[in-house]
Design a protein around this motif. Structure first.
Motif, PDB file in Angstrom:
ATOM      1  N   PRO A 245      -5.121   1.439  -4.529  1.00  0.00           N
ATOM      2  CA  PRO A 245      -3.962   0.918  -3.768  1.00  0.00           C
ATOM      3  C   PRO A 245      -4.322  -0.077  -2.674  1.00  0.00           C
ATOM      4  O   PRO A 245      -3.628  -1.080  -2.501  1.00  0.00           O
TER       5      PRO A 245
ATOM      6  N   TYR B 255       0.832  -1.203   0.000  1.00  0.00           N
ATOM      7  CA  TYR B 255       0.000   0.000   0.000  1.00  0.00           C
ATOM      8  C   TYR B 255       0.870   1.258   0.000  1.00  0.00           C
ATOM      9  O   TYR B 255       0.626   2.199  -0.776  1.00  0.00           O
TER      10      TYR B 255
ATOM     11  N   ILE C 204       0.921   4.099  -3.040  1.00  0.00           N
ATOM     12  CA  ILE C 204       0.481   5.495  -2.899  1.00  0.00           C
ATOM     13  C   ILE C 204       1.630   6.484  -3.062  1.00  0.00           C
ATOM     14  O   ILE C 204       1.406   7.651  -3.400  1.00  0.00           O
TER      15      ILE C 204
END
Length: 205
Positions: A127, A115, A119
């Motif tokens: 994501p 994640y 991002i």
């Protein structure tokens, strides 16, 4: 529902030979895994290399990392299954406590790591979703490499979330493949349960 059907039909008409190759090799891989055959690994390596190229074009970056991980784990699993010449092959079994701890670490640490990568370093629009699909599949692939029956559970958790994600990204053919893989994995779990029971009966005789 009609829009999904139209999407699938349109993609079916525009499907390239590379997409067909990835899909057919993916089906062959999971069928070989269900049958507990080591040939699932070279088949899977070929499928994942093609998939990496296709998923890059769809901006599913965690899926690309996942497929790179598949290649590494496939090489490891290929070696681990065969072991050294003259040694017996690794048997199907249930995961122990240590293996479950490692599995959960792969799932949740992998989810968080992916994640953050998505991002901060990609243009991913999904994501959280993309990272979860990949981290659960990472864990399932690790268990598969060690011939642990719970691999089917983790892989199907990944499949369950991957199906709507792939349709969302207009990869309807891959979405349909994942539905097939989901069903095959259920039968794979059942077949591996039978293998474990058969081995246990053999040991008691």
């Amino acid at each position: 529902m009609q829009s999904w059907i139209n999407l699938f039909l349109n993609q079916f008409k525009a499907t390239t030979w590379l997409e067909w190759a990835a899909v057919l090799l993916g089906v062959a891989e999971v069928l070989l895994a269900k049958a507990n055959k080591v040939w699932l690994y070279p088949t899977g390596i070929a499928a994942t290399l093609i998939s990496i190229y296709l998923l890059l074009n769809a901006a599913l970056y965690a899926e690309c990392l996942l497929n790179g991980y598949y290649v590494v784990m496939s090489v490891y699993g290929w070696y681990y299954w065969i072991k050294k010449r003259g040694e017996p092959p690794v048997k199907v079994s249930y995961s122990n406590r240590r293996e479950w701890i490692i599995t959960l670490l792969i799932v949740f640490a992998g989810w968080g790591m992916l994640y953050l990568l998505l991002i901060n370093f990609t243009t991913s629009t999904v994501p959280v979703w993309d990272a979860w699909v990949s981290s659960t599949a990472w864990a399932g692939m690790w268990l598969l490499a060690r011939r642990k029956i719970e691999n089917w559970v983790l892989l199907n958790i990944s499949n369950l979330f991957a199906i709507p994600l792939l349709f969302h990204k207009d990869l309807a053919l891959f979405g349909l493949l994942t539905i097939v893989l989901f069903v095959v994995a259920i039968f794979g779990y059942v077949d591996w349960c039978k293998i474990i029971r058969r081995d246990q009966l053999t040991q008691t005789i």
